[in-house]
Motif scaffolding. Structure first.
Motif, short mmCIF file in Angstrom:
data_model
loop_
_atom_site.label_atom_id
_atom_site.label_comp_id
_atom_site.label_asym_id
_atom_site.label_seq_id
_atom_site.Cartn_x
_atom_site.Cartn_y
_atom_site.Cartn_z
N GLU A 66 62.69 5.48 85.01
CA GLU A 66 62.69 4.43 86.04
C GLU A 66 61.86 4.85 87.25
N GLU A 67 62.00 6.11 87.66
CA GLU A 67 61.20 6.61 88.78
C GLU A 67 59.72 6.54 88.46
N GLY A 68 59.36 6.87 87.22
CA GLY A 68 57.97 6.88 86.82
C GLY A 68 57.31 5.52 86.93
N GLU A 69 58.07 4.46 86.63
CA GLU A 69 57.52 3.11 86.76
C GLU A 69 57.18 2.81 88.21
N HIS A 70 58.06 3.21 89.13
CA HIS A 70 57.80 3.00 90.56
C HIS A 70 56.62 3.85 91.04
N VAL A 71 56.56 5.08 90.57
CA VAL A 71 55.47 5.97 90.96
C VAL A 71 54.13 5.43 90.48
N SER A 72 54.10 4.92 89.25
CA SER A 72 52.87 4.37 88.70
C SER A 72 52.40 3.15 89.50
N ALA A 73 53.34 2.29 89.87
CA ALA A 73 52.99 1.11 90.67
C ALA A 73 52.49 1.52 92.05
N TYR A 74 53.14 2.52 92.63
CA TYR A 74 52.70 3.02 93.94
C TYR A 74 51.29 3.60 93.85
N ARG A 75 51.02 4.36 92.80
CA ARG A 75 49.70 4.98 92.64
C ARG A 75 48.61 3.91 92.51
N ASP A 76 48.91 2.85 91.75
CA ASP A 76 47.94 1.77 91.60
C ASP A 76 47.69 1.07 92.94
N ALA A 77 48.76 0.84 93.70
CA ALA A 77 48.61 0.19 95.00
C ALA A 77 47.82 1.07 95.96
N ALA A 78 48.08 2.38 95.89
CA ALA A 78 47.37 3.31 96.78
C ALA A 78 45.87 3.31 96.48
N HIS A 79 45.51 3.20 95.21
CA HIS A 79 44.08 3.14 94.86
C HIS A 79 43.40 1.95 95.53
N GLN A 80 44.13 0.84 95.61
CA GLN A 80 43.56 -0.36 96.22
C GLN A 80 43.35 -0.20 97.72
N ALA A 81 44.06 0.77 98.32
CA ALA A 81 43.98 0.97 99.77
C ALA A 81 42.94 2.01 100.19
N LEU A 82 42.22 2.57 99.22
CA LEU A 82 41.21 3.57 99.57
C LEU A 82 40.15 2.97 100.50
N PRO A 83 39.60 3.78 101.40
CA PRO A 83 38.73 3.23 102.46
C PRO A 83 37.26 3.12 102.10
N PHE A 84 36.92 3.32 100.82
CA PHE A 84 35.51 3.28 100.46
C PHE A 84 35.02 1.83 100.37
N LYS A 85 33.73 1.65 100.63
CA LYS A 85 33.14 0.31 100.58
C LYS A 85 33.26 -0.27 99.17
#
Length: 382
Positions: free
Chosen positions: A363-382
């Motif tokens: 269950e934790e892994g599902e949340h971690v995976s979703a968080y990791r995907d969301a974090a990728h979307q927040a990267l500051p690169f153009k």
């Protein structure tokens, strides 16, 4: 001629094997697995039975040749690991069991991803892992250890252990790392960012200078005993501010300065030529590792400068392609450090606890995976 059969020994100290034997198995990009690093931990007393880290390293031999090794400790608590299992311990102990001691294969106080199972290229890796698995299982049985944990192993190591021991429970985590995308220099890195983040970093670096702070880097033999003593003063301040003593002592760092200076880089901050803060880095062949930091002054953005921007600049100047700045950190995300999956493996002897931990990790892994995907979307690169 037929090869000698594999045999295994358990070392009560890393000193029981020579540095040349051990280091022949270690990747040059992994300074924390070097004999000198592990020996400094033990010889300084930072790692010992008294501190709750009892060495019991596993070594596999083929005749007189060391062909594999697995750093291992009997742990009497869960401090200094960074993969938190206090809840698991509480659950077993409330049910009448004992969680401590446990077995742990990790680098003490060092949550750096990398190979944990050291195997010579010519060795039969499957046979080696089978022998190591038999050994840590026997350790758990013979010493009444509740569990065995493999922390921050790289993807290849995790995958190989999962194939060898399907009963191992996998736990997911996230760290933030910077990679060179062909930036060229720090200005090139800034040019790759959105305008908002580029302006933020320029402003943070400018603020450091406006407070009268100068920052310099020292490498290898240029780091003196006085420099290391001052760094340790700063490092200790970081722990005292949290109300606890440091995990590592000054003797540990001084031993590193003497035995593996090639792996060290020290950032120092000054006011009027007087040192006021310091950050200690380690380097491999392609990776820079930011590990320890402390400051005697409160200064805006000094932590970002000493622990992130100096590291990025150093990588670009030295041709290092990866920068691992340490644990934690959404504040790293907006500064160009991307989320990376890290995994640990866990063997739990108690069937009931094993079932509960497996469900929790899933269950934790599902949340971690979703968080990791969301974090990728927040990267500051153009």
């Amino acid at each position: 001629m037929p090869l000698s059969p594999l045999s295994i020994t358990i070392l009560p100290t890393i000193e029981a094997v020579t540095a040349s034997q051990w280091d022949s198995l270690v990747d040059d990009d992994q300074p924390f697995l070097r004999h000198a690093f592990l020996h400094a931990l033990e010889a300084s007393g930072s790692v010992s039975e008294a501190t709750g880290w009892e060495p019991c390293h596993l070594c596999v031999w083929q005749g007189e040749q060391l062909v594999a090794a697995l750093p291992m400790y009997r742990k009497h608590h869960s401090y200094g690991e960074y993969v938190f299992d206090w809840g698991w311990a509480d659950a077993l102990e409330r049910a009448g069991g004992r969680y401590y001691p446990k077995a742990l294969s990790a680098i003490p106080f060092t949550p750096v991803p990398g190979a944990r199972t050291l195997i010579a290229q010519h060795a039969d890796a499957s046979a080696v892992r089978a022998l190591l698995a038999e050994a840590w299982r026997e350790q758990c049985e013979n010493h009444e250890l509740s569990s065995w944990h493999l922390l921050f192993a790289d993807e290849a190591d995790v995958t190989a252990w999962q194939a060898q021991c399907p009963e191992l429970i996998t736990r997911e985590g996230v760290q933030f790392q910077w990679r060179d995308r062909g930036f060229g220099d720090f200005d090139g890195f800034l040019a790759s960012l959105t305008s908002k983040r580029r302006k933020m970093i320029k402003r943070e670096r400018r603020l450091v200078a406006e407070q009268g702070l100068q920052v310099a880097r020292l490498e290898g033999d240029a780091i003196t005993s006085a420099d290391m003593a001052y760094f340790y003063r700063c490092y200790a301040i970081t722990y005292h501010e949290r109300g606890r003593p440091p995990y590592l002592n000054h003797d540990f760092f001084e031993r590193l300065r003497q035995t593996m200076p090639d792996a060290l880089m020290l950032v120092q901050a000054y006011v009027d030529e007087r040192p006021v803060a310091a950050a200690l880095y380690f380097r491999g062949t392609s990776t820079l590792y930011g590990r320890y930091w402390g400051s005697e002054v409160v200064a805006d953005c000094l932590h970002f400068e000493a622990c992130y921007y100096q590291g990025i600049e150093y990588c670009l100047q030295r041709g290092l392609t990866l920068f691992d700045p340490g644990t934690q950190g959404e504040h790293k995300l907006v500064r160009g450090f991307a989320p990376q999956r890290v995994r640990s493996l866990h063997y739990i002897r108690h069937p009931g606890l094993a079932a509960g931990v497996a469900q929790f990790c899933h269950e934790e892994g599902e949340h971690v995976s979703a968080y990791r995907d969301a974090a990728h979307q927040a990267l500051p690169f153009k």
